[in-house]
Motif scaffolding. Structure first.
Motif, short mmCIF file in Angstrom:
data_model
loop_
_atom_site.label_atom_id
_atom_site.label_comp_id
_atom_site.label_asym_id
_atom_site.label_seq_id
_atom_site.Cartn_x
_atom_site.Cartn_y
_atom_site.Cartn_z
N ARG A 165 0.85 -1.19 0.00
CA ARG A 165 0.00 0.00 0.00
C ARG A 165 0.89 1.24 0.00
NH1 ARG A 165 -1.23 -3.99 3.16
NH2 ARG A 165 -3.30 -4.95 3.20
N SER A 166 0.50 2.24 -0.80
CA SER A 166 1.24 3.50 -0.85
C SER A 166 0.26 4.61 -1.22
CB SER A 166 2.36 3.42 -1.90
OG SER A 166 1.83 3.44 -3.21
N PRO A 167 0.68 5.88 -1.08
CA PRO A 167 -0.21 6.98 -1.47
C PRO A 167 -0.62 6.92 -2.94
CG PRO A 167 1.57 7.81 -0.10
CD PRO A 167 1.91 6.38 -0.41
N ARG A 168 0.21 6.26 -3.75
CA ARG A 168 -0.12 6.18 -5.20
C ARG A 168 -1.08 5.05 -5.52
NH1 ARG A 168 5.31 6.87 -4.91
NH2 ARG A 168 5.69 4.67 -5.42
N GLY A 169 -1.40 4.21 -4.53
CA GLY A 169 -2.33 3.11 -4.79
C GLY A 169 -1.88 1.83 -4.13
N SER A 170 -2.45 0.74 -4.56
CA SER A 170 -2.14 -0.58 -4.00
C SER A 170 -1.60 -1.46 -5.10
CB SER A 170 -3.39 -1.21 -3.39
OG SER A 170 -3.92 -0.40 -2.35
N ARG A 171 -0.45 -2.12 -4.80
CA ARG A 171 0.19 -2.97 -5.80
C ARG A 171 0.39 -4.35 -5.21
NH1 ARG A 171 5.24 -4.61 -6.76
NH2 ARG A 171 6.04 -3.40 -4.98
N LEU A 172 0.15 -5.36 -6.03
CA LEU A 172 0.35 -6.72 -5.57
C LEU A 172 1.83 -7.00 -5.38
CD1 LEU A 172 -2.10 -8.75 -7.87
CD2 LEU A 172 -2.49 -8.01 -5.51
N THR A 173 2.17 -7.71 -4.31
CA THR A 173 3.54 -8.21 -4.15
C THR A 173 3.73 -9.40 -5.10
OG1 THR A 173 2.89 -9.81 -2.47
CG2 THR A 173 3.47 -7.59 -1.70
N ASP A 174 4.94 -9.89 -5.19
CA ASP A 174 5.17 -11.07 -6.03
C ASP A 174 4.31 -12.24 -5.55
OD1 ASP A 174 6.97 -9.65 -7.52
OD2 ASP A 174 8.77 -10.46 -6.52
N ALA A 175 4.28 -12.42 -4.23
CA ALA A 175 3.44 -13.49 -3.68
C ALA A 175 1.96 -13.20 -3.97
CB ALA A 175 3.67 -13.63 -2.18
N GLY A 176 1.59 -11.91 -3.87
CA GLY A 176 0.20 -11.55 -4.15
C GLY A 176 -0.20 -11.84 -5.57
N ALA A 177 0.71 -11.61 -6.52
CA ALA A 177 0.43 -11.90 -7.93
C ALA A 177 0.21 -13.39 -8.15
CB ALA A 177 1.56 -11.39 -8.81
N LEU A 178 1.01 -14.20 -7.46
CA LEU A 178 0.87 -15.65 -7.59
C LEU A 178 -0.45 -16.12 -6.97
CD1 LEU A 178 2.20 -18.28 -8.53
CD2 LEU A 178 3.36 -18.41 -6.31
N VAL A 179 -0.74 -15.61 -5.78
CA VAL A 179 -2.00 -15.97 -5.12
C VAL A 179 -3.20 -15.51 -5.96
CG1 VAL A 179 -3.45 -15.54 -3.09
CG2 VAL A 179 -1.00 -16.03 -2.81
N THR A 180 -3.06 -14.36 -6.62
CA THR A 180 -4.15 -13.87 -7.47
C THR A 180 -4.43 -14.83 -8.62
OG1 THR A 180 -3.66 -11.58 -6.92
CG2 THR A 180 -4.90 -11.95 -8.93
N ASP A 181 -3.37 -15.38 -9.22
CA ASP A 181 -3.58 -16.37 -10.28
C ASP A 181 -4.35 -17.58 -9.75
OD1 ASP A 181 -2.33 -14.90 -12.23
OD2 ASP A 181 -0.36 -15.85 -11.97
N TRP A 182 -3.96 -18.05 -8.57
CA TRP A 182 -4.68 -19.19 -7.99
C TRP A 182 -6.13 -18.79 -7.67
CZ3 TRP A 182 -0.23 -20.07 -3.97
CH2 TRP A 182 0.88 -20.62 -4.64
N ALA A 183 -6.30 -17.57 -7.13
CA ALA A 183 -7.63 -17.10 -6.76
C ALA A 183 -8.54 -17.03 -7.98
CB ALA A 183 -7.54 -15.72 -6.10
N ARG A 184 -7.97 -16.62 -9.13
CA ARG A 184 -8.78 -16.51 -10.34
C ARG A 184 -9.36 -17.88 -10.73
NH1 ARG A 184 -5.33 -14.00 -12.87
NH2 ARG A 184 -6.14 -11.89 -12.48
#
Length: 344
Positions: free
Chosen positions: A98-117
């Motif tokens: 999380r940052s003032p510019r928005g929210s970005r997935l971590t590397d682990a988050g990107a992987l979990v997102t693929d599984w979540a999809r």
């Protein structure tokens, strides 16, 4: 408890057997303590985020903003932040930077997102299949009903149901109360209606109406001119035109006269209310019929009601279904259209 035995591979075989035992119980279920002890793994529902959390994570990936993701799934941003933190604690990894510019997935988050999809897509396929099953269920309604209900009450209820569910095809099977129970047990009906003294064993039910049985004769019969009620013992001793055994009408009459010598041998034993009524109108003999069935015949004097003293000839009319399987879909809607109340 099974005993471990040495195979052709000696100690190596025993080590493999112990490793396999640690991943399953005696029934092959992963995540449960094996016969060698050890702590069970938590159930999958405690280890995997719920579907709502996964949908939120996917929304964060799409928008790059926790606030926009929260709006998409219909929750507040603080609630979304709390849900993401809870998911991170559950999985043991950081998912979102999380940052003032928005929210970005971590590397682990990107992987979990693929599984979540994949999980969400599988859930969507599951939902489509469930909707198809409901559609198939809702496309038909199989009703089994005893004769009086089938002839005099169900037509009105089914017309009202048709207005609510014009696309539902309804089939009605009429028979005595025992036959209705058999059809329900066999899975040949979705809901049944019976007229007996009680709910048959193995079925649940609810009272939907009340009915009174009436002794009737043709106008030329001597009882038509009686001024005093008939004695129950005389009724019991008189051969009558009756429904068959297993019918609700016969059950009520048998019970009412059991203390007065029981029913005499029937004059005629017929399989439908209409047949019994026709025999009574033609002066074949006295008959006991549902008040629902003889309204017109009494009004036109084709039949005459004969009062009987000292016996209760009332009964409850019930909707029934197999125990533990309360009706759903069209059957539930049909039940909502029935209302308990006295007849006449």
């Amino acid at each position: 408890m099974s005993r471990e035995t040495s195979g052709p591979h000696g100690a190596d075989g025993r080590r493999e057997a112990r490793a396999e035992a640690g991943t399953s119980d005696g029934h092959g279920t992963r995540g449960q303590p094996g016969e060698h002890g050890g702590e069970p793994r938590p159930h999958l529902s405690h280890r995997v985020p719920d579907l709502g959390a996964l949908e939120l994570l996917l929304a964060v990936a799409r928008h790059g903003s926790l606030g926009a993701a929260a709006r998409e799934v219909g929750i507040t941003q603080p609630a979304a932040s709390s849900r993401i933190r809870s998911m991170e604690r559950q999985l043991g990894v950081a998912l979102v930077d999380r940052s003032p510019r928005g929210s970005r997935l971590t590397d682990a988050g990107a992987l979990v997102t693929d599984w979540a999809r994949r999980i969400v897509e599988a859930a969507e396929a599951f939902d489509v299949g469930a909707q198809a099953l409901r559609g198939r269920r809702d496309s038909r309604l199989r009703v089994a009903a005893s004769m009086t209900i089938a002839e005099y009450l169900l037509p009105g209820w089914l017309i009202a149901l048709r207005a609510q569910r014009p696309d539902t095809a309804v089939s009605l099977q009429a028979g005595n109360s025992a036959a209705v129970a058999e059809r329900l047990f066999a899975g040949d009906a979705d809901v049944g209606f019976v007229e007996g003294l009680a709910v048959p064993d193995g079925l649940d039910g609810v009272v939907v109406a009340h009915d009174r049985l009436v002794l009737v004769v043709a106008p030329a019969h001597p009882w038509a001119r009686r001024r005093n009620p008939l004695d129950p013992a005389e009724l019991a001793a008189t051969p009558l035109v009756l429904r068959e055994r297993g019918s609700g009408t016969r059950q009520v009459l048998d019970a009412a006269l059991s203390g007065h010598g029981g029913l005499a041998q029937p004059l005629l034993e017929l399989a439908s209310t209409t047949a019994v009524k026709a025999a009574a109108v033609s002066a074949a003999g006295p008959a006991v019929l549902s008040e629902l069935a003889i309204t017109e015949e009494l009004a036109s004097r084709r039949l005459v009601a004969v009062p009987v003293a000292g016996v209760l000839l009332r009964r409850d009319l019930r909707a029934v279904w197999p125990t533990g399987h309360r009706p759903t879909g069209p059957a539930r809607d049909l039940l909502s259209l029935t209302r308990a109340g006295p007849t006449g």
